[in-house]
Every structure is written in structure tokens, then in C-alpha cells.
Scaffold this motif. Structure first.
Motif, PDB file in Angstrom:
ATOM      1  N   THR A 149       0.791  -1.341   0.056  1.00 10.43           N
ATOM      2  CA  THR A 149      -0.189  -0.147  -0.022  1.00 10.43           C
ATOM      3  C   THR A 149       0.886   1.432   0.035  1.00 10.43           C
ATOM      4  O   THR A 149       2.073   1.090   0.473  1.00 10.43           O
ATOM      5  CB  THR A 149      -1.061  -0.047   1.165  1.00 10.43           C
ATOM      6  N   MET A 150       0.324   2.342  -0.361  1.00  9.44           N
ATOM      7  CA  MET A 150       0.740   3.607  -0.320  1.00  9.44           C
ATOM      8  C   MET A 150       0.005   4.714   0.383  1.00  9.44           C
ATOM      9  O   MET A 150      -1.100   4.536   0.345  1.00  9.44           O
ATOM     10  CB  MET A 150       0.887   4.255  -1.764  1.00  9.44           C
ATOM     11  N   LEU A 151       0.702   5.440   1.142  1.00 10.18           N
ATOM     12  CA  LEU A 151       0.066   6.294   2.139  1.00 10.18           C
ATOM     13  C   LEU A 151      -0.183   7.764   1.285  1.00 10.18           C
ATOM     14  O   LEU A 151       0.797   8.122   0.787  1.00 10.18           O
ATOM     15  CB  LEU A 151       0.540   6.463   3.466  1.00 10.18           C
ATOM     16  N   LEU A 152      -1.419   8.055   1.128  1.00  7.33           N
ATOM     17  CA  LEU A 152      -1.413   9.369   0.286  1.00  7.33           C
ATOM     18  C   LEU A 152      -2.259  10.339   1.414  1.00  7.33           C
ATOM     19  O   LEU A 152      -3.013  10.024   2.050  1.00  7.33           O
ATOM     20  CB  LEU A 152      -2.328   9.339  -0.596  1.00  7.33           C
ATOM     21  N   LYS A 153      -1.715  11.813   1.645  1.00  4.94           N
ATOM     22  CA  LYS A 153      -2.379  12.586   2.664  1.00  4.94           C
ATOM     23  C   LYS A 153      -3.073  13.704   1.671  1.00  4.94           C
ATOM     24  O   LYS A 153      -2.564  14.263   0.617  1.00  4.94           O
ATOM     25  CB  LYS A 153      -1.162  13.168   3.366  1.00  4.94           C
ATOM     26  N   GLY A 154      -4.157  13.966   2.469  1.00  6.20           N
ATOM     27  CA  GLY A 154      -5.085  15.097   1.804  1.00  6.20           C
ATOM     28  C   GLY A 154      -6.555  14.930   2.547  1.00  6.20           C
ATOM     29  O   GLY A 154      -6.737  14.175   3.451  1.00  6.20           O
ATOM     30  N   PRO A 155      -7.251  15.775   2.190  1.00  7.89           N
ATOM     31  CA  PRO A 155      -8.665  15.989   2.774  1.00  7.89           C
ATOM     32  C   PRO A 155      -9.513  14.607   2.361  1.00  7.89           C
ATOM     33  O   PRO A 155      -9.341  14.257   1.186  1.00  7.89           O
ATOM     34  CB  PRO A 155      -9.333  17.107   2.150  1.00  7.89           C
ATOM     35  N   VAL A 156     -10.110  13.991   3.362  1.00  5.05           N
ATOM     36  CA  VAL A 156     -10.774  12.731   3.152  1.00  5.05           C
ATOM     37  C   VAL A 156     -12.270  12.866   3.480  1.00  5.05           C
ATOM     38  O   VAL A 156     -12.455  13.506   4.616  1.00  5.05           O
ATOM     39  CB  VAL A 156     -10.190  11.735   3.865  1.00  5.05           C
TER      40      VAL A 156
END
Length: 83
Positions: free
Chosen positions: A65-72
Motif C-alpha cells: 500500500t501507499m499512504l496518500l495525504k489530503g482531505p478525506v
């Protein structure tokens, strides 16, 4: 059943954030304004999602998996999830 989603949810049954009842109802995830269908885990308060990295798996058979940051944003679809 309540319509409030937890702050953090995972599709991995080994995770402490796994909730089968919610996943069966169907959970929609919008990340940076785009709906995602390959989310393995999310956290609304910390603003990240974990998505599968293609078909790659680790030596135990778990998806990489890859961790992506931003509004969820998350919502209940109220439709049976496929799969």
C-alpha cells in the motif's frame, strides 16, 4: 444501525479498525474531491488514505500500500458492497 462512520476504518480483518458490518453496507471514500475504489484504510482526522499499489503483495500475501495525504470524506452507500 447508526449512520455515523468511525474516524478510521480498515478493510483488513486483522486490523483493530476493521468493522465488517459497515463494510458490508458499503463505504464511499472521496479523496481530494475524487471518489476512490481501492482504499484499504482511511483516517479522516489525520487526513490520509492507504491505497493498494497495483497487484503487488508482500511475502505474507498482503497487498502493498501507499499512504496518500489530503482531505478525506467518507459516507455510507447503503448498498451491498461487491466482492
Amino acid at each position: 444501525m447508526t449512520d455515523t462512520l468511525p474516524d478510521r476504518l480498515s478493510v483488513n480483518p486483522k486490523s483493530p479498525y476493521y468493522n465488517e458490518a459497515l463494510l458490508l453496507r458499503g463505504v464511499g471514500i472521496r479523496f481530494k474531491g475524487e471518489e476512490k475504489n481501492n482504499v484499504e484504510e482511511y483516517c479522516i482526522s489525520e487526513g490520509w488514505i492507504r491505497v493498494s499499489a497495483g497487484k503487488a503483495v508482500d511475502r505474507k500475501g498482503n497487498p502493498l500500500t501507499m499512504l496518500l495525504k489530503g482531505p478525506v470524506e467518507a459516507w455510507i452507500k447503503d448498498e451491498p458492497a461487491e466482492g
